[in-house]
Design a protein around this motif. Sequence first.
Motif, PDB file in Angstrom:
ATOM      1  N   GLU A  32      10.276 -15.599 -36.607  1.00  0.00           N
ATOM      2  CA  GLU A  32      10.186 -15.949 -38.023  1.00  0.00           C
ATOM      3  C   GLU A  32      11.522 -16.489 -38.532  1.00  0.00           C
ATOM      4  N   ALA A  33      11.458 -17.160 -39.667  1.00  0.00           N
ATOM      5  CA  ALA A  33      12.662 -17.695 -40.311  1.00  0.00           C
ATOM      6  C   ALA A  33      13.673 -16.579 -40.558  1.00  0.00           C
ATOM      7  N   ASN A  34      14.936 -16.847 -40.229  1.00  0.00           N
ATOM      8  CA  ASN A  34      16.063 -15.944 -40.446  1.00  0.00           C
ATOM      9  C   ASN A  34      16.023 -14.689 -39.573  1.00  0.00           C
ATOM     10  N   GLU A  35      15.273 -14.720 -38.482  1.00  0.00           N
ATOM     11  CA  GLU A  35      15.364 -13.636 -37.506  1.00  0.00           C
ATOM     12  C   GLU A  35      16.585 -13.874 -36.604  1.00  0.00           C
ATOM     13  N   TYR A  36      17.054 -12.798 -36.006  1.00  0.00           N
ATOM     14  CA  TYR A  36      18.173 -12.839 -35.070  1.00  0.00           C
ATOM     15  C   TYR A  36      17.666 -12.173 -33.796  1.00  0.00           C
ATOM     16  N   VAL A  37      17.383 -12.983 -32.782  1.00  0.00           N
ATOM     17  CA  VAL A  37      16.698 -12.529 -31.580  1.00  0.00           C
ATOM     18  C   VAL A  37      17.598 -12.696 -30.364  1.00  0.00           C
ATOM     19  N   ALA A  38      17.691 -11.652 -29.547  1.00  0.00           N
ATOM     20  CA  ALA A  38      18.372 -11.743 -28.257  1.00  0.00           C
ATOM     21  C   ALA A  38      17.323 -11.798 -27.155  1.00  0.00           C
ATOM     22  N   LEU A  39      17.446 -12.778 -26.272  1.00  0.00           N
ATOM     23  CA  LEU A  39      16.594 -12.878 -25.089  1.00  0.00           C
ATOM     24  C   LEU A  39      17.352 -12.305 -23.907  1.00  0.00           C
ATOM     25  N   MET A  40      16.738 -11.338 -23.227  1.00  0.00           N
ATOM     26  CA  MET A  40      17.368 -10.713 -22.074  1.00  0.00           C
ATOM     27  C   MET A  40      16.408 -10.731 -20.895  1.00  0.00           C
ATOM     28  N   ILE A 206      26.313  -7.187 -26.405  1.00  0.00           N
ATOM     29  CA  ILE A 206      26.157  -8.429 -27.166  1.00  0.00           C
ATOM     30  C   ILE A 206      24.770  -8.479 -27.799  1.00  0.00           C
ATOM     31  N   ALA A 207      23.752  -8.104 -27.023  1.00  0.00           N
ATOM     32  CA  ALA A 207      22.380  -8.077 -27.553  1.00  0.00           C
ATOM     33  C   ALA A 207      22.252  -7.108 -28.722  1.00  0.00           C
ATOM     34  N   ALA A 208      23.091  -6.076 -28.740  1.00  0.00           N
ATOM     35  CA  ALA A 208      23.012  -5.054 -29.792  1.00  0.00           C
ATOM     36  C   ALA A 208      23.335  -5.622 -31.173  1.00  0.00           C
ATOM     37  N   HIS A 209      23.928  -6.816 -31.243  1.00  0.00           N
ATOM     38  CA  HIS A 209      24.207  -7.446 -32.530  1.00  0.00           C
ATOM     39  C   HIS A 209      22.938  -8.024 -33.159  1.00  0.00           C
ATOM     40  N   ALA A 210      21.904  -8.242 -32.349  1.00  0.00           N
ATOM     41  CA  ALA A 210      20.666  -8.852 -32.836  1.00  0.00           C
ATOM     42  C   ALA A 210      19.752  -7.799 -33.454  1.00  0.00           C
ATOM     43  N   GLN A 211      18.834  -8.249 -34.301  1.00  0.00           N
ATOM     44  CA  GLN A 211      17.882  -7.328 -34.929  1.00  0.00           C
ATOM     45  C   GLN A 211      16.623  -7.140 -34.073  1.00  0.00           C
ATOM     46  N   ARG A 212      16.506  -7.969 -33.027  1.00  0.00           N
ATOM     47  CA  ARG A 212      15.314  -7.922 -32.183  1.00  0.00           C
ATOM     48  C   ARG A 212      15.719  -8.312 -30.765  1.00  0.00           C
ATOM     49  N   ILE A 213      15.264  -7.532 -29.789  1.00  0.00           N
ATOM     50  CA  ILE A 213      15.569  -7.828 -28.387  1.00  0.00           C
ATOM     51  C   ILE A 213      14.265  -8.074 -27.633  1.00  0.00           C
ATOM     52  N   VAL A 214      14.117  -9.281 -27.102  1.00  0.00           N
ATOM     53  CA  VAL A 214      12.942  -9.655 -26.309  1.00  0.00           C
ATOM     54  C   VAL A 214      13.382  -9.690 -24.851  1.00  0.00           C
ATOM     55  N   ARG A 215      12.730  -8.867 -24.019  1.00  0.00           N
ATOM     56  CA  ARG A 215      13.084  -8.809 -22.603  1.00  0.00           C
ATOM     57  C   ARG A 215      12.008  -9.525 -21.780  1.00  0.00           C
ATOM     58  N   LEU A 216      12.484 -10.435 -20.924  1.00  0.00           N
ATOM     59  CA  LEU A 216      11.590 -11.179 -20.047  1.00  0.00           C
ATOM     60  C   LEU A 216      11.678 -10.636 -18.622  1.00  0.00           C
ATOM     61  N   ARG A 217      10.567 -10.710 -17.929  1.00  0.00           N
ATOM     62  CA  ARG A 217      10.542 -10.389 -16.496  1.00  0.00           C
ATOM     63  C   ARG A 217       9.411 -11.177 -15.853  1.00  0.00           C
ATOM     64  N   ASP A 218       9.724 -11.853 -14.781  1.00  0.00           N
ATOM     65  CA  ASP A 218       8.713 -12.616 -14.030  1.00  0.00           C
ATOM     66  C   ASP A 218       7.931 -13.582 -14.915  1.00  0.00           C
ATOM     67  N   GLY A 219       8.627 -14.230 -15.856  1.00  0.00           N
ATOM     68  CA  GLY A 219       8.016 -15.308 -16.613  1.00  0.00           C
ATOM     69  C   GLY A 219       7.152 -14.924 -17.785  1.00  0.00           C
ATOM     70  N   VAL A 221       6.876 -11.936 -21.377  1.00  0.00           N
ATOM     71  CA  VAL A 221       7.599 -10.973 -22.212  1.00  0.00           C
ATOM     72  C   VAL A 221       7.235  -9.565 -21.757  1.00  0.00           C
ATOM     73  N   GLU A 222       8.245  -8.836 -21.306  1.00  0.00           N
ATOM     74  CA  GLU A 222       8.036  -7.462 -20.842  1.00  0.00           C
ATOM     75  C   GLU A 222       8.075  -6.476 -22.009  1.00  0.00           C
ATOM     76  N   SER A 223       8.991  -6.708 -22.952  1.00  0.00           N
ATOM     77  CA  SER A 223       9.080  -5.843 -24.132  1.00  0.00           C
ATOM     78  C   SER A 223       9.661  -6.627 -25.297  1.00  0.00           C
ATOM     79  N   ASP A 224       9.347  -6.170 -26.496  1.00  0.00           N
ATOM     80  CA  ASP A 224       9.775  -6.853 -27.728  1.00  0.00           C
ATOM     81  C   ASP A 224      10.119  -5.765 -28.729  1.00  0.00           C
TER      82      ASP A 224
END
Length: 229
Positions: A32-40, A206-219, A221-224
């Motif tokens: 969404e607009a103005n979200e801060y997302v870390a992709l891990m 570094i990811a801890a600065h974001a308001q949302r952490i999306v973790r990928l595994r094997d192509g 989204v594993e967790s959000d």
Amino acid sequence: MVDVIRIENLVKNYYLGKQIIPVLKGLQLRVEANEYVALMGPSGSGKSTLMNIIGCLDTPSSGTYLLQGLEVSSMDDEALAKVRNQEIGFVFQQFNLLPKLTAQENVALPLVYAGVNRDDRTKRALEVLEKVNLGDRAHHKPNELSGGQCQRVAIARALINDPKIILADEPTGNLDTTTSHEIMSIFESIHKAGNTIVLVTHEEDIAAHAQRIVRLRDGIVESDEYRDL
């Protein structure tokens, strides 16, 4: 809130001769607009490929990608370049500054491609350098700047076209701990000013600065995870 990024059933395959190498496997993501997302995610999880597709640097094999409501997954190269220049600011691990140009000239470069005249380019570049506390280094070249200062120049360049979305790929990967936290404080200011930020990192702090952490595994989204900051 409005989705600025909406991805559904995203598939990306690469080809090695006749062999198909699947990288993204029906991935779903909304930002969404103005979200801060870390992709891990671990190496090979697809996070860099996903970032390239979000940034219109690559196209999916199939699936849907809407950026600010525009279907970009089927655009040609010229249309993609226009969307990139207008909607997205990029920050890379390697800074990607031109060594023969000053900080001010590096920052102003996207405005050259946009057809902005020299006086306006200079004025705008100086204004943005001030925002990242580098106004006094405007006429220095990259080899006269520290790593942290080079990354601040790169951030200023990403901001020059006033994009709605900032994409950052391992922006602290080449920096020491103290400088990394200084850079992340700048990202926090950018977020507070109203920008959407999508950040790729392998570092938990570094990811801890974001308001949302999306973790990928094997192509996929594993967790959000949404976080209270």
